[in-house]
Design a protein around this motif. Structure first.
Motif, PDB file in Angstrom:
ATOM      1  N   ARG A  80      34.489  17.614  33.212  1.00 57.51           N
ATOM      2  CA  ARG A  80      33.213  17.653  33.601  1.00 57.51           C
ATOM      3  C   ARG A  80      32.656  19.051  34.336  1.00 57.51           C
ATOM      4  N   TYR A  81      33.875  18.931  35.325  1.00 55.82           N
ATOM      5  CA  TYR A  81      33.821  20.373  36.403  1.00 55.82           C
ATOM      6  C   TYR A  81      33.322  22.182  35.489  1.00 55.82           C
ATOM      7  N   GLN A  82      34.199  21.987  34.420  1.00 50.15           N
ATOM      8  CA  GLN A  82      34.399  23.422  33.658  1.00 50.15           C
ATOM      9  C   GLN A  82      32.514  23.371  33.233  1.00 50.15           C
ATOM     10  N   SER A  83      32.524  22.509  32.662  1.00 52.29           N
ATOM     11  CA  SER A  83      30.795  22.579  31.689  1.00 52.29           C
ATOM     12  C   SER A  83      30.035  22.183  32.287  1.00 52.29           C
ATOM     13  N   LEU A  84      29.609  21.690  33.689  1.00 50.80           N
ATOM     14  CA  LEU A  84      29.576  21.772  34.347  1.00 50.80           C
ATOM     15  C   LEU A  84      28.661  23.030  35.041  1.00 50.80           C
ATOM     16  N   ARG A  85      29.611  23.615  35.316  1.00 47.36           N
ATOM     17  CA  ARG A  85      29.815  25.008  36.088  1.00 47.36           C
ATOM     18  C   ARG A  85      29.650  25.677  35.138  1.00 47.36           C
ATOM     19  N   ALA A  86      29.514  25.379  34.122  1.00 44.68           N
ATOM     20  CA  ALA A  86      29.344  26.925  33.041  1.00 44.68           C
ATOM     21  C   ALA A  86      27.794  26.552  32.888  1.00 44.68           C
ATOM     22  N   ALA A  87      27.363  25.521  32.939  1.00 39.34           N
ATOM     23  CA  ALA A  87      25.501  24.963  32.920  1.00 39.34           C
ATOM     24  C   ALA A  87      25.196  25.250  33.479  1.00 39.34           C
ATOM     25  N   SER A  88      25.631  26.185  34.724  1.00 40.62           N
ATOM     26  CA  SER A  88      24.536  26.825  35.943  1.00 40.62           C
ATOM     27  C   SER A  88      24.584  28.573  35.749  1.00 40.62           C
ATOM     28  N   ARG A 136      23.129  41.873  50.183  1.00 39.37           N
ATOM     29  CA  ARG A 136      24.865  41.523  50.142  1.00 39.37           C
ATOM     30  C   ARG A 136      24.792  40.197  49.973  1.00 39.37           C
ATOM     31  N   PRO A 137      25.945  39.529  49.870  1.00 37.07           N
ATOM     32  CA  PRO A 137      26.826  40.149  48.419  1.00 37.07           C
ATOM     33  C   PRO A 137      25.552  40.424  47.123  1.00 37.07           C
ATOM     34  N   SER A 138      26.052  41.346  46.262  1.00 36.87           N
ATOM     35  CA  SER A 138      25.121  41.440  45.324  1.00 36.87           C
ATOM     36  C   SER A 138      25.430  40.188  44.222  1.00 36.87           C
ATOM     37  N   LEU A 139      24.515  40.556  42.834  1.00 31.27           N
ATOM     38  CA  LEU A 139      24.744  38.986  42.364  1.00 31.27           C
ATOM     39  C   LEU A 139      25.955  39.295  41.906  1.00 31.27           C
ATOM     40  N   ALA A 140      26.674  40.478  41.484  1.00 32.72           N
ATOM     41  CA  ALA A 140      28.362  40.317  40.958  1.00 32.72           C
ATOM     42  C   ALA A 140      29.280  39.999  42.114  1.00 32.72           C
ATOM     43  N   GLY A 141      29.056  40.453  43.136  1.00 37.37           N
ATOM     44  CA  GLY A 141      29.689  39.800  44.139  1.00 37.37           C
ATOM     45  C   GLY A 141      29.683  37.941  44.213  1.00 37.37           C
ATOM     46  N   VAL A 142      28.696  37.492  44.268  1.00 35.20           N
ATOM     47  CA  VAL A 142      28.528  35.908  43.972  1.00 35.20           C
ATOM     48  C   VAL A 142      29.006  35.639  43.000  1.00 35.20           C
ATOM     49  N   LEU A 143      28.982  36.384  42.007  1.00 35.28           N
ATOM     50  CA  LEU A 143      30.055  35.605  40.012  1.00 35.28           C
ATOM     51  C   LEU A 143      31.065  35.858  40.701  1.00 35.28           C
ATOM     52  N   ALA A 144      31.946  36.621  41.151  1.00 32.10           N
ATOM     53  CA  ALA A 144      32.952  36.741  41.601  1.00 32.10           C
ATOM     54  C   ALA A 144      33.401  35.067  42.491  1.00 32.10           C
ATOM     55  N   TYR A 145      33.090  35.223  43.209  1.00 39.48           N
ATOM     56  CA  TYR A 145      33.178  34.289  44.733  1.00 39.48           C
ATOM     57  C   TYR A 145      33.242  32.784  43.857  1.00 39.48           C
ATOM     58  N   ARG A 146      32.317  32.571  42.071  1.00 35.18           N
ATOM     59  CA  ARG A 146      32.067  31.314  41.995  1.00 35.18           C
ATOM     60  C   ARG A 146      33.379  31.248  40.911  1.00 35.18           C
ATOM     61  N   ALA A 147      33.770  32.616  40.337  1.00 36.43           N
ATOM     62  CA  ALA A 147      35.444  32.569  39.786  1.00 36.43           C
ATOM     63  C   ALA A 147      36.481  32.237  40.348  1.00 36.43           C
ATOM     64  N   HIS A 148      36.577  32.516  41.967  1.00 36.14           N
ATOM     65  CA  HIS A 148      37.619  32.762  42.516  1.00 36.14           C
ATOM     66  C   HIS A 148      37.231  31.155  43.365  1.00 36.14           C
ATOM     67  N   VAL A 149      36.691  29.784  43.570  1.00 34.94           N
ATOM     68  CA  VAL A 149      36.616  28.893  43.576  1.00 34.94           C
ATOM     69  C   VAL A 149      36.758  27.734  42.675  1.00 34.94           C
ATOM     70  N   ASP A 150      36.411  28.632  41.649  1.00 35.55           N
ATOM     71  CA  ASP A 150      36.675  27.592  39.990  1.00 35.55           C
ATOM     72  C   ASP A 150      38.049  27.679  39.283  1.00 35.55           C
ATOM     73  N   ALA A 151      38.353  29.016  40.247  1.00 42.09           N
ATOM     74  CA  ALA A 151      40.073  28.819  39.923  1.00 42.09           C
ATOM     75  C   ALA A 151      40.809  27.916  41.351  1.00 42.09           C
ATOM     76  N   GLY A 152      40.722  27.984  41.697  1.00 44.34           N
ATOM     77  CA  GLY A 152      40.652  27.345  43.301  1.00 44.34           C
ATOM     78  C   GLY A 152      41.039  25.881  42.342  1.00 44.34           C
ATOM     79  N   MET A 153      39.408  25.748  42.486  1.00 49.07           N
ATOM     80  CA  MET A 153      39.265  24.145  41.550  1.00 49.07           C
ATOM     81  C   MET A 153      40.149  23.770  40.330  1.00 49.07           C
TER      82      MET A 153
END
Ligand SMILES: C[S@@+](CC[C@H](N)C(=O)[O-])C[C@H]1O[C@@H](n2cnc3c(N)ncnc32)[C@H](O)[C@@H]1O
Length: 723
Positions: free
Chosen positions: A31-39, A117-134
């Protein structure tokens, strides 16, 4: 979802000390993965510039939404629960905290669009980092409390998914190019018949109990008393809204609340938000771009202020939150468009449910602190992620706000319930009262009416004997007052035994209308009278005489007859109200003959309601048997005992049913717990003095023309004429 930020409410979750599961929760992981992808999918049609801009203080940039929901997982899950987690960037606590005071200071909301700042790319990198932790966190067995926090974080992100669409529409509506977010997107559509569904009311349960997930503001499950009401089977349409506008709805102060009218003036409202007048009619900005307003689709982007004004214009009202919720839960098939078209304003302020306790810790800030000044919306919009809402869900916004997907559904009061619904209503409200009571009129089912006839024959029950003897002696005098061709209307006629004394003495009576709530009693009595008095027109009425006399109209020559000291069952104020109603119905030439029981020594009074043969006890207990039979109750009749006592202060004999032990009784799915000795008050029999009764009659517009008193134990018959 709250406008003042962005996220919601808090879930109910159990302490973290609960034992961990044996293995990872794979369903939650998925559920976590699909919901985060939906955003991310929601943001996909948008350019980085689209995602940067903030159109107004209430709205946030898409980029900020994407970062804030990620901050939630980092702050409330990864930092406390994932060992060795490395914070992505310590500055983000300040940038992406929405309004948690407990978490610290934050960037001002109206300036979120300035965060290049952060740029959109920076925010997407933040998301990826947190998703890896989750992914690491969810890959291990977790305690119940942590899993509940993940569920909360996902519900939070779903709310922001709707806000992304809400806010981007506001941004695009401000653009002269009127870009479409998704040109193929379906808009809210027509449904329902336009009719109203009747709901009987009563004590209903609303709110959230122990279910899978609910925000804390939905809890606890609690009882609410609803009067009978009607709820529209569909939402108010654009066509109806246009009629309101064409009738000067936005220019006529009489429909608007004071604050609302001030807002209309200050902001120059003349149509819902996003509507534009074109040469060929009204157009509106939607997620599919600018399009002609579709007449039968639900009106959207109206404030509470406008919704309430529309309801006033059409002579209806908004439903309360409890009405809406009960209807959605109890009759889901009866209504169209409850969920998934637009949120629906209710008449209810967003305040805590009785017994509400905010979740503990920082997440507890989310709901409780917003419980002032906002109104509740129910349902869900098209933009709401599927499965996110439920009947107990509480959305809330300030009454002037209209950029969210909000419309309305009308409601109105329904006439008071009748028959079995009225019985159920009285029983449920009576048993739920602090001092439990049941109205005496419900004694008289077939068994109760038969038992009452037996009471009348008991040696201790003097009222019937004394009144019958008195009426026999004064019948010629009463008859002399009755005009030729008159109709005798008897209230609470029962077996119509005493009536015969009058009918015999007054052959000039042309018609007889017995009115009684007991169908069996009135039918049998009317048939017997019709047989024995063939010249008389007999028209029985089965009704609660406090509400209606059926077809007995207000014509000349009506004589009211109310023997049996039934008026003693009414409190003095209710007796005045009843006599006032009788006065109105009988008209200026009306006569009203009333039998009353007179105050006397306590021993005589209490003996009359405690006959040695136990008939009054059986009569009293029969109401519980009736509840069991007609309302599916489970009263154990051996668990209650008849009590009749003289209440000197109130001047009345009271009948009660006393619980002989602690017990819980269920009626119509509602539970009522009794302690030992607790009683249900079933009947009052007020004992009057002639002077006291005369004062009541005068308050009701009557004058005592004559009165007669029997031998001891004394009862009286009073002849009333209009004052
Ligand atoms: C105390 S008995 C009196 C019966 C009869 N009038 C007599 O004098 O013997 C009360 C009667 O009034 C009827 N009754 C009580 N409350 C009523 C109400 N609200 N509407 C219609 N009938 C009612 C009962 O069904 C019952 O037949």
């Amino acid at each position: 979802m709250t406008p003042s930020d962005d996220a919601p409410a808090l879930a109910v979750f159990a302490p973290n000390s609960l034992p961990a599961q044996a293995s990872p929760d794979l369903a939650l992981q998925a559920r976590y993965q699909s919901l985060r992808a939906a955003s991310l999918a929601l943001a996909a049609p948008l350019s980085p510039e689209d995602q940067q801009v903030q159109s107004m203080p209430d709205a946030s940039p898409v980029k900020w939404h994407l970062a804030h929901v990620t901050w939630f997982f980092e702050t409330f899950l990864l930092k406390p629960w994932l060992p060795d987690y490395e914070v992505f960037d310590p500055n983000y606590v300040y940038l992406f905290n929405s309004y948690y005071e407990a978490v610290g200071a934050r960037h001002p909301r109206p300036a979120r669009g300035l965060l290049t700042r952060p740029s959109l790319a920076g925010v997407l990198a933040y998301r990826a980092h947190v998703d890896a932790g989750m992914c690491r966190l969810l890959g291990a067995p977790l305690g119940r409390g942590v899993r509940d926090l993940v569920t909360l974080g996902l519900a939070h992100e779903e709310q922001h998914q709707e806000l992304i669409l809400t806010d981007i529409l506001n941004l695009f509506a401000a653009s002269p190019l009127k870009p479409a977010y998704d040109a193929g997107r379906r808009q809210p559509s027509a449904g329902g018949t336009g009719g109203f569904v009747d709901l009987p009311g009563g004590i209903v349960r609303v709110g959230a109990g122990d279910q899978d997930f609910a925000f804390d503001n939905e809890t606890p499950l609690h009882e609410v008393l609803l009067r009978p009401y009607r709820l529209a089977d569909r939402l108010v349409t654009n066509r109806e809204w246009q009629a309101f506008m064409e009738d000067g709805g936005y220019r006529r102060h009489e429909f608007w609340l004071s604050d609302a009218w001030a807002r209309v003036q200050a902001e120059g409202w003349e149509a819902p938000l996003y509507w534009e007048r074109h040469d060929d009619g009204w157009w509106a900005m939607t997620l599919a771009g600018l399009a002609p307003v579709e007449a039968d689709a639900p009106v959207t982007h109206v404030s509470f202020f406008e919704a309430a004004a529309f309801a006033a214009w059409v002579g209806k009202r908004l439903p309360t939150e409890a009405e809406w919720e009960h209807a959605a839960a109890a009759r889901p098939g009866a209504f169209a468009q409850m969920f998934g078209e637009v949120w629906q304003w209710t008449a209810s302020a967003y305040t805590p449910h009785p017994g509400f306790a905010p979740a503990s810790g920082a997440v507890g800030e989310y709901n409780a602190k917003f419980m002032v000044g906002q109104m509740v919306l129910k349902g869900a919009a098209r933009a709401t992620p599927a499965g996110h809402s439920r009947p107990s869900y509480r959305n809330f916004f300030y009454p002037h706000q209209r950029w969210m997907f909000a419309g309305l559904r009308l409601a109105s009061d329904a006439p008071a319930a009748e028959g079995s619904e009225a019985f159920q209503f009285d029983v449920l409200t009576g048993l739920a009262a602090a001092r439990r009571r049941l109205p005496a009129k419900w004694f008289y089912d077939a068994a109760g009416s038969a038992l009452f006839e037996r009471i009348c024959a008991e040696p201790e029950y003097y009222p019937t004997r004394q009144e019958t003897a008195l009426l026999a002696s004064i019948a010629p005098e009463l008859a002399a007052c009755i005009p030729a061709g008159a109709t005798l209307v008897e209230l609470g006629s029962g077996a119509s035994v005493k009536t015969r004394l009058l009918l015999d003495a007054a052959p000039q009576l042309a018609a007889y209308a017995p009115v009684d709530i007991s169908e069996t009693a009135v039918a049998a009595a009317a048939a017997a009278i019709a047989r024995d008095y063939p010249a008389l027109r007999v028209s029985p009425v089965v009704a609660d005489f406090t509400r209606t006399w059926g077809a007995v109209g207000r014509t000349d020559g009506l004589v009211g007859f109310f023997p049996g000291s039934t008026i003693g069952n009414f409190t003095p104020d209710d007796a005045v109200e009843l006599m006032r109603g009788v006065h109105e119905r009988l008209g200026p030439g009306g006569l009203f003959i009333v039998g009353i029981d007179l105050a006397k020594d306590e021993a005589t009074l209490t003996a009359a309601y405690n006959d040695a043969a136990g008939v009054t006890a059986a009569f009293n207990l029969n109401i519980l048997a009736r509840i069991n039979r007609e309302l599916g109750g489970d009263f154990d009749l051996t668990g209650f005992a008849h009590r009749a006592v003289w209440n000197r202060m109130e001047g009345r004999v009271e009948m009660h049913l006393e619980s002989l032990r602690p017990q819980t009784v269920t009626v119509a799915r509602s539970h009522f717990s009794f302690v030992r000795g607790e009683t249900i008050h079933t009947e009052s029999s007020y004992k009057h003095t002639l002077e006291g009764f005369e004062a009541l009659a005068q308050r009701a517009g009557w004058r005592v023309a004559r009165s007669w008193t029997s031998a001891a134990p004394a009862v009286a018959v009073v002849l009333l004429t209009p004052a």
